[in-house]
Design a protein around this motif. Structure first.
Motif, PDB file in Angstrom:
ATOM      1  N   PRO A 149       0.852  -1.096   0.040  1.00  0.00           N
ATOM      2  CA  PRO A 149      -0.159  -0.031   0.042  1.00  0.00           C
ATOM      3  C   PRO A 149       0.905   1.357   0.037  1.00  0.00           C
ATOM      4  O   PRO A 149       1.883   1.508   0.505  1.00  0.00           O
ATOM      5  CB  PRO A 149      -0.853  -0.072   1.143  1.00  0.00           C
ATOM      6  N   TRP A 150       0.380   2.259  -0.609  1.00  0.00           N
ATOM      7  CA  TRP A 150       1.340   3.594  -0.782  1.00  0.00           C
ATOM      8  C   TRP A 150       0.296   4.668  -0.294  1.00  0.00           C
ATOM      9  O   TRP A 150      -0.837   4.554  -0.193  1.00  0.00           O
ATOM     10  CB  TRP A 150       1.613   3.726  -2.432  1.00  0.00           C
ATOM     11  N   ASN A 151       1.044   5.794   0.437  1.00  0.00           N
ATOM     12  CA  ASN A 151       0.265   7.083   0.411  1.00  0.00           C
ATOM     13  C   ASN A 151       1.184   8.261   0.160  1.00  0.00           C
ATOM     14  O   ASN A 151       2.377   7.916  -0.342  1.00  0.00           O
ATOM     15  CB  ASN A 151       0.090   6.958   2.055  1.00  0.00           C
ATOM     16  N   ASP A 154       4.697   8.829   1.410  1.00  0.00           N
ATOM     17  CA  ASP A 154       5.947   7.966   0.575  1.00  0.00           C
ATOM     18  C   ASP A 154       6.669   8.747  -0.218  1.00  0.00           C
ATOM     19  O   ASP A 154       7.885   8.474  -0.884  1.00  0.00           O
ATOM     20  CB  ASP A 154       5.376   6.624  -0.119  1.00  0.00           C
ATOM     21  N   LEU A 155       6.287   9.951  -0.787  1.00  0.00           N
ATOM     22  CA  LEU A 155       6.975  10.735  -1.604  1.00  0.00           C
ATOM     23  C   LEU A 155       8.166  11.387  -1.096  1.00  0.00           C
ATOM     24  O   LEU A 155       9.095  12.202  -1.653  1.00  0.00           O
ATOM     25  CB  LEU A 155       5.830  11.851  -2.492  1.00  0.00           C
ATOM     26  N   ALA A 156       8.206  11.269   0.159  1.00  0.00           N
ATOM     27  CA  ALA A 156       9.245  11.532   1.200  1.00  0.00           C
ATOM     28  C   ALA A 156      10.783  11.120   0.546  1.00  0.00           C
ATOM     29  O   ALA A 156      11.757  11.585   0.819  1.00  0.00           O
ATOM     30  CB  ALA A 156       9.357  11.186   2.382  1.00  0.00           C
ATOM     31  N   PRO A 236       9.936   5.106   2.949  1.00  0.00           N
ATOM     32  CA  PRO A 236       8.950   5.256   2.135  1.00  0.00           C
ATOM     33  C   PRO A 236       8.817   4.579   0.987  1.00  0.00           C
ATOM     34  O   PRO A 236       7.610   4.249   0.643  1.00  0.00           O
ATOM     35  CB  PRO A 236       9.496   6.889   1.408  1.00  0.00           C
ATOM     36  N   LEU A 237       9.742   3.839   0.387  1.00  0.00           N
ATOM     37  CA  LEU A 237       9.545   2.787  -0.702  1.00  0.00           C
ATOM     38  C   LEU A 237       8.745   1.757  -0.473  1.00  0.00           C
ATOM     39  O   LEU A 237       8.340   0.756  -0.969  1.00  0.00           O
ATOM     40  CB  LEU A 237      10.851   2.634  -1.525  1.00  0.00           C
ATOM     41  N   LEU A 238       9.164   1.250   1.024  1.00  0.00           N
ATOM     42  CA  LEU A 238       8.532  -0.029   1.611  1.00  0.00           C
ATOM     43  C   LEU A 238       7.181   0.284   1.892  1.00  0.00           C
ATOM     44  O   LEU A 238       6.464  -0.693   2.447  1.00  0.00           O
ATOM     45  CB  LEU A 238       9.395  -0.689   2.370  1.00  0.00           C
ATOM     46  N   GLY A 239       6.722   1.537   1.987  1.00  0.00           N
ATOM     47  CA  GLY A 239       5.375   1.845   2.624  1.00  0.00           C
ATOM     48  C   GLY A 239       5.338   1.863   4.121  1.00  0.00           C
ATOM     49  O   GLY A 239       4.198   1.632   4.687  1.00  0.00           O
ATOM     50  N   ALA A 240       6.723   1.647   4.831  1.00  0.00           N
ATOM     51  CA  ALA A 240       6.853   1.582   6.286  1.00  0.00           C
ATOM     52  C   ALA A 240       6.681   2.841   7.032  1.00  0.00           C
ATOM     53  O   ALA A 240       6.638   3.983   6.158  1.00  0.00           O
ATOM     54  CB  ALA A 240       8.138   0.952   6.624  1.00  0.00           C
ATOM     55  N   ASP A 241       6.298   2.809   8.241  1.00  0.00           N
ATOM     56  CA  ASP A 241       6.350   3.968   8.835  1.00  0.00           C
ATOM     57  C   ASP A 241       7.696   4.802   8.990  1.00  0.00           C
ATOM     58  O   ASP A 241       8.770   3.990   9.185  1.00  0.00           O
ATOM     59  CB  ASP A 241       6.155   3.602  10.603  1.00  0.00           C
ATOM     60  N   GLN A 242       7.645   6.018   8.706  1.00  0.00           N
ATOM     61  CA  GLN A 242       9.077   6.794   8.831  1.00  0.00           C
ATOM     62  C   GLN A 242       9.256   7.645  10.073  1.00  0.00           C
ATOM     63  O   GLN A 242       8.446   7.916  10.683  1.00  0.00           O
ATOM     64  CB  GLN A 242       9.103   7.984   7.635  1.00  0.00           C
ATOM     65  N   GLU A 243      10.619   7.200  10.691  1.00  0.00           N
ATOM     66  CA  GLU A 243      10.859   8.021  11.817  1.00  0.00           C
ATOM     67  C   GLU A 243      11.828   9.051  11.842  1.00  0.00           C
ATOM     68  O   GLU A 243      12.607   9.098  11.095  1.00  0.00           O
ATOM     69  CB  GLU A 243      11.558   6.726  12.643  1.00  0.00           C
ATOM     70  N   LEU A 244      11.284  10.160  12.661  1.00  0.00           N
ATOM     71  CA  LEU A 244      11.905  11.401  12.519  1.00  0.00           C
ATOM     72  C   LEU A 244      13.402  11.513  12.819  1.00  0.00           C
ATOM     73  O   LEU A 244      13.980  12.114  12.345  1.00  0.00           O
ATOM     74  CB  LEU A 244      11.163  12.380  13.342  1.00  0.00           C
TER      75      LEU A 244
END
Length: 276
Positions: A149-151, A154-156, A236-244
């Protein structure tokens, strides 16, 4: 004006910044040279740079499949993880190892062509970004086979790649100047990078450590800066949560790295033609 006065005037941040700006302004030159490097390397080859894509893809599939069986991980999750890790690693690895040789390899051009030193670094990074674009095809194929799934978040990955490229430039500048002066730096970096490959979560992840009873090592792994560079592109490419925290570490390292690059360019830029 004495030689000492001329040398002192050449060691200014204005001259260093001017070299970087002038070098970037010669985009037609380093874009052309970087593309010619790819064509020259694979001259008379039918597949050209796609040989690197095939080699990277074969390695990713072999390692992803093997380690997913060894650690009992889902292939649909581990294979994209390993693939992206190898692709980003190849980009970082080249900026370090080829960056150390960037001025030595261009000795002829440096001595004969009056052009900013940074041109050779931009040429190197541009060449590696072309190879990265070839290799990312592997992930696209795997993403089709194992869709995620993408959102919009993910453009980050776009600013993340920009940060990686900016860091590749300062890494090549610093190690290029250092290795030109001290020729032992190149072999030393080769050994260090090989060690970092196994210390970086490319073919393994945190859950792997915990499954093997080495969860405490997760804190040690956090000290490896390459972990954070990998994550800002891979998550982002795996659609995983990004950590700050990964972004913060990379931004801080970018500022620190460019500070060292500015100091190195200020102090030693004029000496590189005499060292090569």
């Amino acid at each position: 004006m004495t030689i000492m006065d001329a040398a002192a005037q050449s060691r200014t941040f204005a001259r260093a910044w001017g070299d970087l700006v002038a070098g970037f302004g010669k985009r037609e030159l380093w874009l052309h040279l970087g593309w010619q490097d790819i064509k020259q390397r694979y001259r008379r080859s039918v597949l050209g740079p796609f040989w690197i894509t095939i080699a990277t893809g074969t390695t990713a599939v072999a390692m992803g499949g093997l380690y997913s069986m060894l650690f009992k991980l889902e292939l649909s999750e581990h294979l994209p993880y390993v693939t992206l890790g190898l692709i980003v690693w190849n980009l970082i690895n080249a900026s370090i190892l080829e960056g150390a040789e960037v001025f030595i390899a261009n000795e002829g051009l440096i001595k004969q062509l009056p052009t900013p030193l940074s041109v050779h670094v931009y040429r190197l990074v541009w060449r590696q970004m072309i190879l990265f674009a070839h290799n990312i095809i592997i992930f696209v194929i795997i993403a089709i086979v194992y869709p995620k799934p993408w959102n919009w978040a993910d453009l980050a990955v776009i600013p993340a790649l920009g940060l990686i490229a900016a860091n590749c430039v300062w890494v090549a500048l610093c190690f290029g100047i250092l290795a030109t002066r001290y020729r032992d730096i190149g072999p030393l970096l080769g050994s260090l990078v090989q060690l970092l490959f196994f210390m970086t979560p490319i073919i393994w992840n945190e859950s792997t450590l915990q499954a093997q009873g080495a969860g405490g090592w997760a804190k040690v792994v956090e000290l490896n800066p390459l972990l954070h560079y990998l994550d800002i592109v891979r998550a982002p490419l795996l659609g995983a949560d990004q950590e700050l925290r990964h972004w913060v570490v990379v931004l801080v390292l970018t500022v620190v790295g460019w500070t060292f690059a500015a100091l190195a360019m200020r102090q030693y830029r004029a000496r590189v033609p005499y060292w090569v």
